[in-house]
Write an enzyme that holds these catalytic residues in place. Structure first.
Site, short mmCIF file in Angstrom:
data_model
loop_
_atom_site.label_atom_id
_atom_site.label_comp_id
_atom_site.label_asym_id
_atom_site.label_seq_id
_atom_site.Cartn_x
_atom_site.Cartn_y
_atom_site.Cartn_z
N CYS A 92 -29.36 58.19 -20.20
CA CYS A 92 -28.06 57.68 -19.77
C CYS A 92 -27.05 58.81 -19.96
O CYS A 92 -27.42 59.98 -19.86
CB CYS A 92 -27.67 56.40 -20.53
SG CYS A 92 -27.56 56.57 -22.33
N TRP A 93 -25.80 58.48 -20.21
CA TRP A 93 -24.78 59.52 -20.27
C TRP A 93 -24.94 60.42 -21.50
O TRP A 93 -24.98 61.65 -21.39
CB TRP A 93 -23.39 58.88 -20.27
CG TRP A 93 -22.26 59.82 -20.57
CD1 TRP A 93 -21.41 59.75 -21.62
CD2 TRP A 93 -21.87 60.97 -19.83
NE1 TRP A 93 -20.49 60.79 -21.58
CE2 TRP A 93 -20.75 61.56 -20.48
CE3 TRP A 93 -22.35 61.58 -18.67
CZ2 TRP A 93 -20.13 62.72 -20.03
CZ3 TRP A 93 -21.71 62.74 -18.20
CH2 TRP A 93 -20.62 63.29 -18.89
#
Length: 347
Positions: A92-93
């Protein structure tokens, strides 16, 4: 992280790479080869972010509920056919809760899931580091010359002849001039361009020369990394030329898509107002309407491209004065044979 980047180049360390960020984040940039299986939709991500500023606890509870439902939906659809022993890499980020939730769930099922430490943010930082460090290690040979001389076609022919090439315009989805946009095709984001450029640079063998076309700092809307531009400016040069007739014929072929979309072509020419008078642009528009492709190609070469090339400063190419002159026939069927002859000349 270096180990992971090397693994991503091969894509055989993992069966799949899964980006669980929102579709908008994925569209901005993602690891090459990754698929998007968002834990939050665009709207859901905005909702959680807005709520977090008011109450981190409530936002976390909402996020957990959304993530659970969305991961369950992916298990029933996207990943319904994955076998036992499947090895996905999930990110993810920042390598936080979104990828962590999916990784935990997948490992509970029995899949061998791995979370990317630091997530996309760390991957992005590593990409920028590579764009700083790799270009100086390459032995670049730069194809210079005016528009219409067929530099891009020569670059492709060199690749077919077995040479190493770096096609920056293909990566940028743009021909590099004011008329260089490709009809119906958007350029990648800057991050997306950087990612695919870094992936290509990692594929190159630094012990062999790399042919690249001369470019300015920007190709359309995307910018070249400073280290790559500096390496190009220090590289050996080949001065590519072609006859006037060959250039006009080549430009007609190169702009075939523009001629196929006359209204769009006119809108691109209209952007040259300021460099050329409105009367000149209007005359070029009439040439499009009348199908006078050869006349327009010659006009653009003589009144736009060549004066622009003459005004541009080439002083930053340190070895341009020692450039090997090469007359290219871009419209002939033997372009690969011409490329092989060039390679033989270079030894």
């Amino acid at each position: 992280m270096k180990h992971l980047l090397a693994g991503l180049d091969r894509l055989d360390d993992f069966d799949e790479i899964i980006d669980v960020r929102s579709p908008l984040e994925f569209a901005d940039d993602h690891i090459p080869g990754a698929m998007n299986a968002p834990v939050f939709s665009n709207d859901e991500r905005a909702r959680v972010g807005t709520l977090y500023r008011q109450s981190p606890f409530d936002a976390t509870r909402l996020g957990a509920a959304l993530a659970a439902r969305n991961i369950a939906a992916h298990l029933d659809t996207t990943f319904a056919d994955r076998p036992q022993g499947w090895r996905p890499l999930i990110y993810c980020w920042r390598g936080g809760k979104r990828s962590g939730s999916m990784t935990v769930m997948f490992n509970m099922i029995g899949w061998r899931a791995r979370q990317l430490d630091g997530g996309y943010k760390t991957y992005r930082r590593a990409t920028l580091d590579l764009l700083d460090t790799l270009p100086p290690t390459l032995r670049l040979i730069v194809l210079t010359g005016p528009t219409g001389s067929g530099k891009t076609r020569l670059l492709d022919a060199l690749a077919q002849a077995g040479a190493q090439t770096l096609d920056l315009e293909a990566l940028a989805a743009h021909r590099g001039s004011l008329l260089g946009a490709w009809p119906g095709m958007a350029q990648p984001t800057q991050k997306g361009f950087d990612t695919h450029l870094a992936a290509r640079l990692r594929q190159l063998d630094p012990t062999r020369p790399v042919f690249v076309e001369a470019e300015s700092r920007k190709i359309g809307a995307v910018a070249l990394p400073a280290a790559l531009l500096a390496a190009m400016h220090q590289g050996a040069c080949i001065a590519v030329t072609a006859s006037g007739a060959d250039r006009a014929a080549f430009l007609q072929q190169d702009y075939a898509q523009l001629f196929a979309h006359p209204d769009w072509f006119k809108s691109q020419l209209q952007r040259l107002v300021g460099l050329h008078s409105r009367d000149t642009i209007a005359a070029w528009h009439r040439m499009i309407d009348e199908g006078r492709r050869t006349d327009l190609a010659r006009e653009l070469i003589e009144r736009h491209y060549d004066p622009t090339y003459a005004r541009s400063s080439h002083a930053h190419f340190a070895q341009l004065a020692q450039a090997l002159p090469w007359v290219f026939r871009p419209n002939d069927a033997d372009v690969v044979a011409q490329a092989r002859a060039l390679l033989d000349t270079l030894g």
